[in-house]
Design a protein around this motif. Structure first.
Motif, mmCIF file in Angstrom:
data_model
loop_
_atom_site.group_PDB
_atom_site.id
_atom_site.type_symbol
_atom_site.label_atom_id
_atom_site.label_comp_id
_atom_site.label_asym_id
_atom_site.label_seq_id
_atom_site.Cartn_x
_atom_site.Cartn_y
_atom_site.Cartn_z
ATOM 1 N N TYR A 77 0.811 -1.213 0.000
ATOM 2 C CA TYR A 77 0.000 0.000 0.000
ATOM 3 C C TYR A 77 0.850 1.272 0.000
ATOM 4 C CZ TYR A 77 -3.539 -3.450 1.248
ATOM 5 O OH TYR A 77 -4.359 -4.551 1.249
ATOM 6 N N HIS A 78 2.057 1.216 0.535
ATOM 7 C CA HIS A 78 2.937 2.392 0.478
ATOM 8 C C HIS A 78 3.294 2.713 -0.973
ATOM 9 C CE1 HIS A 78 3.515 2.884 4.769
ATOM 10 N NE2 HIS A 78 3.778 1.599 4.899
ATOM 11 N N ARG A 138 0.215 4.360 -2.636
ATOM 12 C CA ARG A 138 0.052 5.771 -2.267
ATOM 13 C C ARG A 138 1.108 6.644 -2.940
ATOM 14 N NH1 ARG A 138 -1.527 3.516 2.824
ATOM 15 N NH2 ARG A 138 0.623 3.500 3.560
ATOM 16 N N THR A 178 0.413 9.747 -6.217
ATOM 17 C CA THR A 178 0.783 11.156 -6.100
ATOM 18 C C THR A 178 1.391 11.685 -7.397
ATOM 19 O OG1 THR A 178 2.986 10.625 -5.232
ATOM 20 C CG2 THR A 178 1.222 10.931 -3.628
ATOM 21 N N GLU A 195 -6.243 -0.259 6.356
ATOM 22 C CA GLU A 195 -5.394 0.236 5.270
ATOM 23 C C GLU A 195 -6.188 0.361 3.981
ATOM 24 O OE1 GLU A 195 -2.336 1.230 4.929
ATOM 25 O OE2 GLU A 195 -1.274 0.665 6.739
ATOM 26 N N LEU A 216 -7.117 3.790 1.881
ATOM 27 C CA LEU A 216 -6.840 3.950 0.458
ATOM 28 C C LEU A 216 -8.100 4.351 -0.300
ATOM 29 C CD1 LEU A 216 -4.407 1.101 -0.688
ATOM 30 C CD2 LEU A 216 -4.070 3.565 -0.836
ATOM 31 N N LYS A 227 -8.678 8.009 0.174
ATOM 32 C CA LYS A 227 -7.689 8.791 -0.557
ATOM 33 C C LYS A 227 -7.966 8.773 -2.051
ATOM 34 C CE LYS A 227 -3.957 8.182 2.829
ATOM 35 N NZ LYS A 227 -3.755 9.593 3.127
ATOM 36 N N ASP A 280 1.815 9.813 2.319
ATOM 37 C CA ASP A 280 2.310 8.703 1.530
ATOM 38 C C ASP A 280 3.820 8.588 1.640
ATOM 39 O OD1 ASP A 280 3.404 10.662 -0.120
ATOM 40 O OD2 ASP A 280 1.534 10.829 -1.228
ATOM 41 N N SER A 332 -1.723 12.747 -0.109
ATOM 42 C CA SER A 332 -2.282 12.359 -1.382
ATOM 43 C C SER A 332 -3.768 12.680 -1.465
ATOM 44 C CB SER A 332 -2.094 10.856 -1.612
ATOM 45 O OG SER A 332 -2.725 10.121 -0.581
#
Length: 446
Positions: free
Chosen positions: A82-83, A86, A90, A123, A127, A130, A435, A441
């Motif tokens: 997930y990092h 994100r 961006t 998580e 997301l 976002k 992020d 983000s």
């Protein structure tokens, strides 16, 4: 060291060393219609640093699908990196709209996916929030079965994701999406009823079209009668009220977005314009109206008396006698009676309404808001003084209308800063995560 080894080591320096030896390094194997690009490899392995570097060098890789029908961001989602997701979003929020296998976009994926544990589920919901705020138009994307993200969440039984989507649709005034139909003609209410989801039915029945029919000619209520579950049906849910929920400082971003706003929050959001382009247009038009009406107040039709008179009628000595009307002072507006009242009232309403609009749209200026309100208050005061000086004391109706509108305008402008402080206090209770690049983000609307 090969490119694959550099990606596995997440070593950007080695990447550029390899590029110095072969400037076409990243293009090898990336020319076909469905290539496995180096960005796919980095995203699949969760190597965020390399993924960001490759995506910066080759932005087109981020939207390409491999032979499995997946983009890099799809692969990162599948492997729960997930990092990396994100970070990639961006670079270009439109990556959220890339349609992969089955027409599934990243938004559809997170709306459908249910985490293996509580942390994983949080998580995914983060997301989802976002994605929605980073790319509002992504809610319009459909799968190959004509399903929106709301359809997908209900079919997967992901109630928490549905709540986030539902409350967000209400915030951005897009609840008509709830009435969109999939390839079978089913709206989200049809699906919720067929799957016997009373909690979702209760929410949907107050916003979705309960009379909508699918391609079999059945409404959600008819589906409920065919498949009784013992739970509240559409008809019952329409008559149930909703309790106001209070939020606490422990809410996460997804919990904050997935809850129903309180009455006080709705009131605070009333004065903000969420879309920046629309806000700019409103400010420009309001400024033009304020300038035009202020100028009209300085130069009224007919002009001003050039002399003073205490007589009801004065006749000039020349051959063209002119009736000068009732007593007046030099500088008074020549118009009088009902015409003066109508002109003054309409012009003042337009002026003070435009000032109020500018004040409301200035809520997002944060630190500069006080100076905007201060200047607008001075402008209103100048307008009021100018009008009261010009209007004869005998025209009490016109003077009263200007005084009343001026008082209401100042009262409104004194209330708006309170709304600003309140909204900021609400936002400090929930701080969005950042992020991998340390940038937000997504932000809240307004």
């Amino acid at each position: 060291m090969t490119l694959q080894e550099a990606i596995a080591a997440d070593d950007v320096n080695e990447l550029y060393s390899l590029i110095e030896q072969d400037e076409n390094l990243l293009d090898h194997g990336s020319k076909g219609p469905f290539p496995d690009t180096p960005l796919h490899d980095a995203a699949d392995k969760g190597k965020t640093t390399m993924a960001m570097e490759i995506a910066t060098l080759k932005p087109s890789f981020a939207q390409k699908l491999n032979r499995g029908g997946h983009s890099p961001i799809h692969l990162a989602l599948q492997k729960k990196h997930y990092h990396t997701v994100r970070a990639l979003m961006t670079l270009d929020p439109k990556l959220i709209r890339v349609r992969g296998r089955g027409g599934i976009t990243p938004l559809h994926f997170v709306a459908r996916e249910i985490g293996d544990n509580e942390q994983d589920n949080v998580e995914l919901l983060e997301l989802l929030v976002k994605f929605l705020y980073a790319c509002k138009s992504s809610i319009e994307d459909l799968t190959n079965q004509c399903e929106t993200a709301v359809h997908v969440s209900i079919k997967a039984g992901n109630i928490e994701a549905f709540k986030v989507l539902f409350e967000w649709l209400k915030q951005v005034h897009l609840t008509e999406v709830l009435d969109w139909k999939d390839q079978d003609g089913d709206t989200v209410l049809h699906i919720a009823e067929s799957k016997k989801q009373p909690e979702i039915i209760k929410l949907l029945s107050q916003y979705a079209d309960v009379n909508a029919k699918n391609f079999l000619g059945k409404t959600a209520l008819e589906i409920s009668e065919v498949n009784p579950s013992g739970s509240p049906d559409v008809a019952d849910s329409r008559h149930e009220g909703r309790r106001e929920r209070r939020y606490t400082p422990t809410l996460s971003l997804s919990q904050f977005s997935g809850r129903e706003p309180t009455d006080s929050e709705k009131s605070a959001n009333t004065f903000s314009v969420q879309d920046k382009s629309n806000r700019d247009i409103i400010v420009v038009v309001s400024t033009l109206i304020a300038a035009a009406t202020y100028q009209a107040a300085l130069t009224p039709p007919g002009g001003y008396w050039q002399d003073s008179s205490s007589n009801s009628t004065v006749v000039t000595a020349n051959s063209s006698s002119v009736a000068l009307g009732k007593p007046h002072q030099a500088g008074d507006i020549i118009m009088s009676g009902s015409r003066l009242f109508i002109y003054t009232f309409c012009n003042s309403v337009a002026f003070f309404a435009s000032i109020a609009t500018i004040s409301a749209t200035a809520l997002h200026l944060k630190a500069c808001t006080f100076m905007v309100y201060f200047c607008l208050a001075i402008l209103c005061t100048a307008y009021y003084i100018s009008m009261t000086i010009q209007i004869p004391e005998t025209d009490e109706a016109a003077r009263f209308s200007v005084s009343l509108l001026f008082s209401l305008s100042l009262f409104a402008m004194s209330c708006l800063p309170i709304c600003t402080v309140y909204k900021r206090a609400m936002r400090t209770l929930v701080r969005p995560r950042v992020d991998a690049t340390r940038r937000h983000s997504a932000t809240f609307p307004g």
